[in-house]
Every structure is written in C-alpha cells, then in structure tokens.
Design a protein around this motif. Structure first.
Motif, short mmCIF file in Angstrom:
data_model
loop_
_atom_site.label_atom_id
_atom_site.label_comp_id
_atom_site.label_asym_id
_atom_site.label_seq_id
_atom_site.Cartn_x
_atom_site.Cartn_y
_atom_site.Cartn_z
N HIS A 26 0.81 -1.21 0.00
CA HIS A 26 0.00 0.00 0.00
C HIS A 26 0.84 1.27 0.00
O HIS A 26 0.48 2.28 -0.61
N ASP A 47 -8.78 -1.19 -4.50
CA ASP A 47 -8.46 -1.24 -3.07
C ASP A 47 -8.09 0.12 -2.48
O ASP A 47 -7.54 0.19 -1.39
N ARG A 48 -8.42 1.24 -3.21
CA ARG A 48 -8.06 2.52 -2.61
C ARG A 48 -9.09 2.90 -1.55
O ARG A 48 -10.28 2.66 -1.71
N ASN A 49 -8.60 3.54 -0.48
CA ASN A 49 -9.50 3.99 0.59
C ASN A 49 -9.91 5.43 0.33
O ASN A 49 -9.45 6.07 -0.61
N ASP A 50 -10.81 5.95 1.19
CA ASP A 50 -11.33 7.30 0.99
C ASP A 50 -10.22 8.34 0.98
O ASP A 50 -10.28 9.33 0.23
N PRO A 75 -16.90 4.98 -4.47
CA PRO A 75 -18.01 5.18 -3.52
C PRO A 75 -18.98 6.26 -4.00
O PRO A 75 -18.57 7.23 -4.66
#
Length: 449
Positions: A26, A47-50, A75
């Motif tokens: 990551h 798999d990227r987060n906010d 999202p």
C-alpha cells in the motif's frame, strides 16, 4: 558523464503494470501518483481507501481523476463530487460508468448537464433510470435523441413513438434502422409501419416489419436504395419471382440475402456464390479511388463487405438440420452445421480436418472434449481471421502444459505468445513476457519507485 542511471526503455509500461498489481504494498501506491504517463491506472485500483481517493482528486491531474471517474467501485459520495467537477470530460466519465449502486441524485445531476458528451453517455447507460432516459427523448440536441434511439432498444412504446416521428430525419432513421446497439431490436408499432415505409430514411428499417403484399414487394424491389432491397431479399414472404430477380441485383449485398434464403434454388445459390467470390477484385483505396465515381466506389466497398460476410454468414436453418449440410460446397454452410452441437464423432473429425480454416476453428470450439493436442495446435497455426483480431483458437482450445512449453520455444513468434499462459513455465521462458505482463504478476518490482 552523469551517474544517474538511464531510464529503462519500457519503464512507463512497467509502472502501468505495477499500478494494476494487487500485491503492490500500500505504501507504494501513493508513490505512483507523480508518474503522469499512461492512463492513470493507479486510480482504477479497487483497493483505494477514501483518503487515497480524496488525495487523487486534490492532485487535480486530468488522467488520474478521469481514471478515478471510470472506476466502477468508486463510492457514491465521490461519484457525486466528480459529477459536479468543472471538467466536462470527468463528468462524462462518471456518466459512462454510473451503475446500479449509483445514487439517483448523480443521474439527476448529469441528465441536465450542459455538455453534450455527458448526456450522450447517459443515453447509452443501461442503468440510467427510465424516467430520466425518457426525458432525453425531448433533448434539444438531435444527436442525443439519435443516441437514445440507437441504444435504448427496449424503450416504452410512447418513447419509441416520439423518436419514430421526430421532426429530425437523423433521429427517425436511428429509431427505425436495420442495426441497433443492443438486442433485441425494437419493433415499431404496427400503425406506424405504413408511414415508415413511405419515409425514405426509415424505409429500409421498416421492410422487415411490413406485410408484404405483391404491390408492396414490387415497389420495394425497384427502390434505388440498396439497403431497402437487401432487407426485401431477406423478407420471409418474398415472392419466388422477385427472389429470382433480386438474385441478379447489381448490389452484392442484395444477392447475398438471396443466397442465404432456405428456399433459394441451388443453381441460383451457386451462381451468387461464384459471383461474390470472383467478381469485382478487392477494392484498392490507393490506386482505384481516383478513377471511380462515388457510386462505383460505394459498390466496390459493399462488394468487399459481402465477400467478408459470406465467410461468416450464420444460417439458423442450416444449424437446425446440420447433417444435410456438412458436405456443402459453401464454407459458411459447413460452419453453421459445425456449431449445431449435435454432430456424430466421424462428422466432427471430418470438419476438424476441413480445408477451410473457419470451418476447422468453428468445429474445434464446439468439440473441445474431442480434440487432441496435435489437431489443436494445427488449427491454431493455420487460423486465418477474416479481419485483424487478437483472438486466436488457442484462447479457447484445451492445451496442456507440455504443449504450451513447446510453443514457448517455437521458432514462430506467434506461437511463443502462448508462453505466459502456463503458470509453471520455466523461468528462462517466462522472462520473455512483455514488461506489463511481468509487472502485473505476483513478483513485485519496486526498486525504481
């Protein structure tokens, strides 16, 4: 002389591969952001987060943000953010990838967008709410209405009526065409068919839906539009007398329609086949175009199309009764027989050895459990696509690891392309993979980051 190491020839390609690699740690994902070449693949990772998404948007690089907008797993909150982005290309990307999980508010924002590309992509999107698609039938730009007519093939009848009677002829032509972007093709309301037959721009598309009485058939047979006569040649109620007339039509596409009919007499079918494969040598844009008028140019192009279509013609009535046609002199008949899935083993073997590459390939795809390795390799080696395509028989045929290893060292470079298929391929052969393929494997290359 500089001590800075030189950049590898395909370094950007390697970075694109790393961006796709699910095993990339990551902490290295963010380090790919400054590498601006390529198509922003790092933003397409699922798999990227906010925090990573917000950082990509804040960087405000067009390709990264555009790729993010194309990410189907984005999202909903960020979809709305990008639907309000000042760059219309970003908003168009959101419209093209909006899906079932996209909030209605996003669609409502996009349906009134000032940029035509945004509304055009929305008209093509199967997930756009029905009531919002219906609003696009009244869009002030006819290009949007054309797109809607081509793509929304199962629109409610009131919407189809609006499009079929649109004041713009390009919209009417798209709403009553011989080709649509989706299946099943729409059927116009019966009460509109007479008017559609009377309109030159919708006539060809209406032929298949009309009741073909004698007067109508003769009128259509004399129509100057090749598309109209082509549709007439395929009409199930075509009178035999007109069938024989259309067999000699100057358009090869019209004659091909007669060739494909079940009730065409064999002598007529044979004559059409001979004409299509032998008449009018293949059109040469460089040497022939200047010496031919527009009509002759179009006729020559259509003849080449007919010749290509003859090789790939699908005949359901042949597939329904294949044993009668496995020895046909026409390759397209043998192909249609091969895909029936109900041929006895001796016939399968005969078609696997057919003189025509298309027949062998079609039979091989239907007989995966009956094909040996030598035959599979032979079929792939001798495959001749109708036009340029990356697909090849080996993509579907069951090849063993030993066969793949042999192909990996084959002197023919076409055959060596199979090597990356085998996960157990020896490393000395695996090194021949393209940089992108190697970078997306489980061995992560991070040294240059």
């Amino acid at each position: 002389m500089s001590d800075t190491p030189s950049k590898p020839v395909r370094f950007d390609t390697v970075l694109e591969g790393l961006a796709q690699n699910p095993a990339l740690p990551h902490e290295f994902v963010r380090r790919l952001f400054p590498h601006r070449k390529g198509m922003g693949t790092v933003a397409k990772r699922p798999d990227r987060n906010d925090g990573v998404i917000a950082e990509i948007i804040a960087i405000d690089n067009h390709w990264l943000t555009h790729s993010l907008a194309l990410n189907r797993s984005l999202p909903p909150a960020f979809q709305m953010t990008l639907a309000e982005h000042p760059d219309p290309g970003i908003r168009a990307a959101v419209a093209s990838r909006a899906g079932a999980a996209t909030p209605r508010e996003v669609y409502e924002r996009l349906v009134d967008d000032t940029d035509i590309r945004v509304r055009e992509y929305l008209a093509q999107n199967d997930h756009t709410p029905t009531d919002l698609l219906s609003r696009l039938a009244y869009d002030p730009d006819p290009k949007i209405r054309v797109t809607l007519a081509e793509w929304w093939t199962q629109a409610p009848e009131p919407v189809r009526r609006i499009l079929l009677t649109d004041p713009d002829k390009t919209v009417r032509a798209a709403a009553c065409a011989t080709y649509f972007r989706g299946l099943p093709h729409p059927i116009p309301p019966a009460d509109l068919v007479p008017a559609l037959l009377a309109d030159p721009v919708t006539r060809a598309g209406a032929v298949r839906h009309c009741t073909l009485d004698s007067a109508t058939a003769h009128r259509l047979a004399a129509d100057p539009d090749d598309d109209v006569r082509t549709e007439l040649a395929e009409h199930p109620d075509l009178p035999p007398s007109l069938r024989d007339v259309l067999a000699d039509d100057p358009s090869a596409r019209v004659a091909l329609g007669i060739f494909a009919r079940e009730n065409t007499p064999e002598p007529i079918r044979a004559a059409i086949h001979a004409r299509i494969i032998s008449d009018a040598p293949s059109f040469d844009w460089l040497s022939d175009a200047d010496a031919m008028d527009d009509v002759k140019v179009e006729r020559a192009i259509m003849h080449d199309f007919a010749r290509m279509e003859l090789r790939t013609l699908s005949l359901p009535w042949v597939t329904a009764d294949p044993l009668l046609h496995v020895d046909s002199p026409y390759a397209c008949f043998r192909i249609s027989a091969a895909i029936s899935g109900s041929l006895p083993t001796p016939v399968v073997a005969r078609l696997l050895a057919d003189e025509d590459s298309g027949v062998r390939t079609a039979m091989a795809r239907m007989a995966r459990d009956e094909i040996d390795q030598a035959t599979a390799v032979h079929i792939d080696r001798t495959y001749r696509p109708v036009k340029r395509t990356r697909w090849r028989p080996a993509d579907d045929l069951p090849l063993t690891a030993d066969t793949l290893r042999r192909l990996a060292t084959d002197p023919d470079p076409r055959m060596r392309q199979l090597a990356p298929r085998d996960p157990d391929l020896p490393i000395e052969h695996a090194r021949r993979e393209r940089p992108l393929a190697a970078a997306t494997s489980n061995s992560v290359i991070v040294g240059r980051l």
